[in-house]
Design a protein around this motif. Structure first.
Motif, PDB file in Angstrom:
ATOM      1  N   MET A   1      -8.121   3.325   6.194  1.00  0.00           N
ATOM      2  CA  MET A   1      -8.310   2.214   6.375  1.00  0.00           C
ATOM      3  C   MET A   1      -8.824   1.211   7.026  1.00  0.00           C
ATOM      4  O   MET A   1      -9.491  -0.334   7.543  1.00  0.00           O
ATOM      5  N   ALA A   2     -10.614   1.767   7.087  1.00  0.00           N
ATOM      6  CA  ALA A   2     -11.813   1.093   7.189  1.00  0.00           C
ATOM      7  C   ALA A   2     -11.627  -0.189   5.746  1.00  0.00           C
ATOM      8  O   ALA A   2     -12.528  -1.309   6.303  1.00  0.00           O
ATOM      9  N   ASP A   3     -11.197   0.108   4.177  1.00  0.00           N
ATOM     10  CA  ASP A   3     -11.549  -0.602   3.544  1.00  0.00           C
ATOM     11  C   ASP A   3     -10.476  -0.023   2.460  1.00  0.00           C
ATOM     12  O   ASP A   3     -11.162   0.077   2.048  1.00  0.00           O
ATOM     13  N   PRO A   4      -9.250  -0.750   2.678  1.00  0.00           N
ATOM     14  CA  PRO A   4      -7.990   0.476   1.470  1.00  0.00           C
ATOM     15  C   PRO A   4      -7.873   0.046   0.300  1.00  0.00           C
ATOM     16  O   PRO A   4      -7.724   0.545  -0.371  1.00  0.00           O
ATOM     17  N   LEU A   5      -8.590  -1.118  -0.260  1.00  0.00           N
ATOM     18  CA  LEU A   5      -8.676  -1.597  -1.266  1.00  0.00           C
ATOM     19  C   LEU A   5      -8.682  -1.135  -2.715  1.00  0.00           C
ATOM     20  O   LEU A   5      -8.456  -1.170  -3.454  1.00  0.00           O
ATOM     21  N   PRO A   6      -9.987  -0.490  -2.629  1.00  0.00           N
ATOM     22  CA  PRO A   6     -10.213   0.197  -3.297  1.00  0.00           C
ATOM     23  C   PRO A   6      -9.115   1.511  -3.996  1.00  0.00           C
ATOM     24  O   PRO A   6      -9.540   1.694  -4.959  1.00  0.00           O
ATOM     25  N   TYR A   7      -8.842   2.406  -2.759  1.00  0.00           N
ATOM     26  CA  TYR A   7      -8.361   2.809  -3.021  1.00  0.00           C
ATOM     27  C   TYR A   7      -6.957   2.324  -3.759  1.00  0.00           C
ATOM     28  O   TYR A   7      -6.766   3.545  -4.519  1.00  0.00           O
ATOM     29  N   TYR A   8      -6.459   1.891  -3.129  1.00  0.00           N
ATOM     30  CA  TYR A   8      -5.540   1.347  -3.667  1.00  0.00           C
ATOM     31  C   TYR A   8      -5.014   0.729  -5.047  1.00  0.00           C
ATOM     32  O   TYR A   8      -4.709   1.058  -6.109  1.00  0.00           O
ATOM     33  N   ARG A   9      -6.277   0.306  -5.876  1.00  0.00           N
ATOM     34  CA  ARG A   9      -5.931   0.297  -7.294  1.00  0.00           C
ATOM     35  C   ARG A   9      -6.793   1.483  -7.421  1.00  0.00           C
ATOM     36  O   ARG A   9      -5.630   1.570  -8.809  1.00  0.00           O
ATOM     37  N   VAL A  10      -7.460   2.717  -6.958  1.00  0.00           N
ATOM     38  CA  VAL A  10      -7.515   3.659  -8.350  1.00  0.00           C
ATOM     39  C   VAL A  10      -5.660   4.647  -7.711  1.00  0.00           C
ATOM     40  O   VAL A  10      -5.174   5.404  -9.343  1.00  0.00           O
ATOM     41  N   LEU A  11      -4.912   4.201  -6.896  1.00  0.00           N
ATOM     42  CA  LEU A  11      -3.498   4.651  -7.245  1.00  0.00           C
ATOM     43  C   LEU A  11      -2.651   3.754  -8.079  1.00  0.00           C
ATOM     44  O   LEU A  11      -1.772   4.113  -8.594  1.00  0.00           O
ATOM     45  N   ARG A  12      -3.632   2.189  -8.204  1.00  0.00           N
ATOM     46  CA  ARG A  12      -2.089   1.708  -9.006  1.00  0.00           C
ATOM     47  C   ARG A  12      -2.705   1.875 -10.044  1.00  0.00           C
ATOM     48  O   ARG A  12      -1.236   2.094 -11.035  1.00  0.00           O
ATOM     49  N   ASP A  13      -3.280   2.308 -10.505  1.00  0.00           N
ATOM     50  CA  ASP A  13      -3.827   2.586 -11.984  1.00  0.00           C
ATOM     51  C   ASP A  13      -3.826   4.098 -12.010  1.00  0.00           C
ATOM     52  O   ASP A  13      -3.391   4.330 -13.291  1.00  0.00           O
ATOM     53  N   GLU A  14      -3.455   4.890 -11.780  1.00  0.00           N
ATOM     54  CA  GLU A  14      -4.148   6.616 -12.225  1.00  0.00           C
ATOM     55  C   GLU A  14      -2.728   7.617 -11.523  1.00  0.00           C
ATOM     56  O   GLU A  14      -2.992   8.211 -12.302  1.00  0.00           O
ATOM     57  N   HIS A  15      -2.270   7.078 -10.509  1.00  0.00           N
ATOM     58  CA  HIS A  15      -1.597   7.579  -9.574  1.00  0.00           C
ATOM     59  C   HIS A  15      -0.573   6.566  -8.597  1.00  0.00           C
ATOM     60  O   HIS A  15      -0.599   6.727  -7.649  1.00  0.00           O
ATOM     61  N   PRO A  16      -0.063   5.990  -9.486  1.00  0.00           N
ATOM     62  CA  PRO A  16       1.367   5.445  -9.084  1.00  0.00           C
ATOM     63  C   PRO A  16       2.347   6.153  -8.559  1.00  0.00           C
ATOM     64  O   PRO A  16       3.142   4.840  -7.345  1.00  0.00           O
ATOM     65  N   VAL A  17       2.807   6.774  -8.655  1.00  0.00           N
ATOM     66  CA  VAL A  17       3.820   7.602  -7.726  1.00  0.00           C
ATOM     67  C   VAL A  17       3.074   8.942  -7.414  1.00  0.00           C
ATOM     68  O   VAL A  17       2.740   9.970  -8.095  1.00  0.00           O
ATOM     69  N   TYR A  18       2.471   9.024  -5.711  1.00  0.00           N
ATOM     70  CA  TYR A  18       1.188   9.665  -5.208  1.00  0.00           C
ATOM     71  C   TYR A  18       1.757  10.927  -4.491  1.00  0.00           C
ATOM     72  O   TYR A  18       3.107  10.265  -3.294  1.00  0.00           O
ATOM     73  N   TYR A  19       1.511  12.363  -4.643  1.00  0.00           N
ATOM     74  CA  TYR A  19       2.612  12.979  -3.586  1.00  0.00           C
ATOM     75  C   TYR A  19       1.730  13.771  -2.839  1.00  0.00           C
ATOM     76  O   TYR A  19       0.303  14.091  -3.203  1.00  0.00           O
TER      77      TYR A  19
END
Length: 391
Positions: A1-19
């Protein structure tokens, strides 16, 4: 939550459904996936555990579908499926429909200019709290029937509630006692006065009857007012202040917007909302199996829709990390989608528009003290609580 945007990009690109195994919860990060899930109306996804469940709720794994909560004591109505959810929502939504919202223009413009009359001579003030916050909180007082002089107190109460540390989560559905100390007396007063419609929200809740014929208690009715109390106070000031900051950071775009504030601010407002709306996520619980990207989610499992990730999804918005004031925006998730779409969207858009217009009309030059701006910790919001400005 300090800077979520880079994590969001990884999720979108590599883990669109993250468990997330320890929470038995899936996170969705792409725009189209979230749009489809939230727009589902066949009862697959419900909010019976809350749209913002706490960590304590998520840590409890379900072994099948979760039913609606019991009618009494009734929690926040967003926890219910149709038709209870829609029926209670109608009690609180009349003043926020498009035609009713349009009539608020003069009131909001007057409040904005009254604040600027007081603030501009100071030379320095806080855009989020002193300007946008007081205007938005005053409107909430109008809607709920609270004295407007309580606006600073209401604003402070709401702000304090979002400063949660990791692991605490957000307990909007059960509310904090501080909220109900404002809302329950409204219900008590209106019930004693006969609930004749003079206070549209409170009176409608008092006169509402559940499917079993029972009425809401004072506390239950007050709890249903939380959407207005919190939603109307929290987000609009952050969007307004951050928008003025983004425009200042792009002088050519600010100059273009200034050419016609009446026409251009509503366009810029949509990009500001996309780029910096502070709410990060909302949750649903599955009642039926649902397959996405080859993963089958089971009844009782949860899905967290990362709305702020969707707002930066290049599959929906070309070059999404650039601020472009007149970007064509066909779809937006910042106000939600589907059954739980923000009921205050028309008033929120109007407030942001008017507060930005009036500020830019009266302030030819301003500077943001970026070193003094603050974005305190939260498990739900990533927004600037303080943006000091010098005019």
């Amino acid at each position: 939550m300090a800077d979520p945007l880079p994590y969001y990009r990884v999720l979108r690109d590599e883990h669109p459904v993250y468990y997330v195994e320890e929470l038995d919860t899936y996170a969705l990060s792409r725009f189209e996936d979230i749009w489809t899930v939230l727009g589902n109306t066949d009862g697959t996804f419900v909010a019976s555990e809350g749209t913002l469940p706490s960590a304590a709720v998520l840590e409890r794994h379900n072994d099948g579908p979760v039913p609606d909560p019991p009618l009494h004591p009734m929690p926040f109505h967003a926890n219910f499926d149709s038709p209870i959810y829609e029926n209670v929502r109608r009690c609180t939504s009349a003043q926020f429909r498009p035609r009713a919202a349009a009539k608020l223009d003069d009131r909001i413009r007057t409040l904005a200019n009254e604040r600027l009359d007081e603030l501009l001579p100071r030379g320095r003030f806080d855009l989020t709290q002193d300007y946008g916050g007081i205007v938005a909180a005053t409107m909430v007082c109008d809607f709920l029937g609270l004295p407007t002089e309580l606006a600073p107190e209401v604003l402070a109460t709401i702000n304090a509630s979002t400063l949660t540390q990791p692991g605490e989560g957000v307990e909007i559905g059960n509310s904090r006692p501080g909220y109900l100390s404002y809302l329950t007396p409204i219900i008590e007063r209106r019930r004693a006065a006969g609930a004749d419609g003079a206070n549209p929200i409170a009176d409608a809740l008092i006169n509402f009857r559940l499917p079993d014929g029972s009425a809401l208690s004072d506390t239950e009715a007050a709890t249903q007012m939380l959407a207005v109390f919190i939603g109307g106070t929290e987000t609009v000031p952050k969007i307004t202040a951050t928008g003025l900051w983004h425009l200042l950071a792009h002088p050519d775009q600010l100059a273009a917007v200034r050419e016609d504030l009446t026409a251009n601010i509503p366009v810029a407002r949509e990009e500001i909302i996309r780029y910096s709306a502070p709410a990060q996520w909302f949750a649903r619980t599955l009642r039926r199996p649902y397959e996405i990207h080859g993963t089958t989610m089971a009844p009782g499992q949860r899905v967290i829709a990362l709305m702020a990730s969707a707002a930066r999804d290049e599959r929906e918005y070309p070059d999404p990390d650039r601020f472009i004031w007149d970007r064509p925006i066909e779809r937006l998730l910042s106000f939600g989608h589907g059954q739980h779409f923000c009921m205050g969207v028309h008033v929120a858009r109007l407030e942001v528009t008017i507060m930005m217009q009036e500020f830019l009309k009266r302030v030819p030059d301003y500077r943001i003290d970026e070193m003094a701006a603050s974005r305190p910790p939260s498990s739900f919001q990533w927004g600037w609580n303080n943006i000091p400005v010098e005019v």
